[in-house]
Design a protein around this motif. Structure first.
Motif, short mmCIF file in Angstrom:
data_model
loop_
_atom_site.label_atom_id
_atom_site.label_comp_id
_atom_site.label_asym_id
_atom_site.label_seq_id
_atom_site.Cartn_x
_atom_site.Cartn_y
_atom_site.Cartn_z
N PRO A 67 0.81 -1.18 0.15
CA PRO A 67 -0.09 -0.14 0.00
C PRO A 67 0.87 1.33 -0.09
N ALA A 68 2.00 1.29 0.62
CA ALA A 68 2.74 2.55 0.66
C ALA A 68 3.38 2.68 -0.75
N LEU A 70 1.97 1.57 -3.66
CA LEU A 70 0.98 1.85 -4.37
C LEU A 70 0.65 3.69 -4.32
N TYR A 71 0.70 4.15 -2.91
CA TYR A 71 0.37 5.38 -2.57
C TYR A 71 1.24 6.43 -3.15
N GLN A 72 2.81 5.78 -3.55
CA GLN A 72 3.59 6.82 -4.04
C GLN A 72 3.39 7.02 -5.52
#
Length: 73
Positions: A67-68, A70-72
């Motif tokens: 998730p981290a 993908l957030y970037q």
């Protein structure tokens, strides 16, 4: 400033700047740029492969990082 001061500044600027003799390009640069880009292709360096391998290892060993990442993007 008075009108004479402005005229004097203008004359000094004109004398300091030489006139542009050949302002036009001799040829179009875009076709040469396209040929250069086509010749290079899309090569990945060894460092790019190391970064991709590290990213893959991080995803495999630490799935919570997905998730981290993908957030970037």
């Amino acid at each position: 400033m008075s009108e004479e001061d402005l005229k004097g500044i203008g004359e000094r600027l004109r004398s300091a700047m030489r006139p542009m003799e050949d302002a036009e390009l001799r040829r179009d640069l875009w076709p040469a740029m396209l040929r250069r880009l086509d010749a290079q292709g899309s090569r990945l360096s060894w460092f790019d492969w190391v970064l991709l391998a590290g990213l893959g290892a991080a995803v495999v060993f630490f799935p919570a990082v997905v998730p981290a990442l993908l957030y970037q993007f």
